[in-house]
Design an enzyme around this catalytic site. Sequence first.
Site, PDB file in Angstrom:
ATOM      1  CE  LYS A   1      -3.833   4.947  -1.692  1.00 55.73           C
ATOM      2  NZ  LYS A   1      -4.805   5.424  -2.727  1.00 55.73           N
TER       3      LYS A   1
ATOM      4  CE1 TYR B   1      -3.851   2.304   0.698  1.00 54.94           C
ATOM      5  CE2 TYR B   1      -2.573   3.093   2.577  1.00 54.94           C
ATOM      6  CZ  TYR B   1      -3.651   3.222   1.718  1.00 54.94           C
ATOM      7  OH  TYR B   1      -4.536   4.271   1.880  1.00 54.94           O
TER       8      TYR B   1
END
Length: 275
Positions: free
Chosen positions: A169, A165
């Site tokens: 991101k 993640y």
Amino acid sequence: MGKLDGKSALVTGAGRGIGRSIALKLASEGAGVVVNDLDEDPAREVVEEIRKNGGTAVPFPGSVTGDGFAPAFVGVAVDTFGGVDIIINNAGYTWDSVVQKMTDEQWHAIVDLHLKAPFDILRAAQPVISAAVRKERADGRTVHRKVVNISSVAGLFGNAGQANYSAAKAGIVGLTKTLAKEWGRYNVNVNCVAFGFIQTRLTEATADGDAYIDVEGRQIKVGVNPHLLEMLNRAIPLGRAGTPDEAAGSVVMFTYPESDYVSGQVIVTGGGFEG
């Protein structure tokens, strides 16, 4: 008269939580919204809510990582509203593990969702935007279009257990800054909002640790231990998590005419928390 009258907007992950609030806010300002969600029922419920409030919206359920999704998604905006003015890449969830235990499936699922899918959608939108700009210039008009990508404080500062993640991101920040440079010639403002701790179904307190959501047949653990939740709230200068409406507000403000000279920027919506 709304600030977005006559505009069309694509919003991914708009059936629940932050995405739902984004779609409702865009529609309340006059935008026609294509409401995407992985699940059909939430997408249709948001569309009905928008219509009930006097707005315009159409549902487009489906996985943003699915084959052919991006051109079909963009095509719905063109067919329904005549073009693409606003793109909000919001869809997402987390699938956490420490790096030595993270599977290839976990890595690819999250990176594809949070980085490749936005890239696919933006790439599919480019010919539509380019053609519209040529016509507008021939008519002597200048039209600003807006892209808002969603990042996270995990992408800016890292977060233990979220290598997939956090990497995705961080990547969306790089994509944002690159497209701000590439698409400036089209008068497209490309910005990014990095969320801190926001109250959604993914971050609710779960004392027993057995809360899950189903994502395309995968059982994904969600929720936050109440003790950890208390610690997180204490670490936020404003003393609490944000609401979906507050998160959505920081996204939608980038779509207003007041942001026409703001591009390539990343703002943190985290109550003062910066990792």
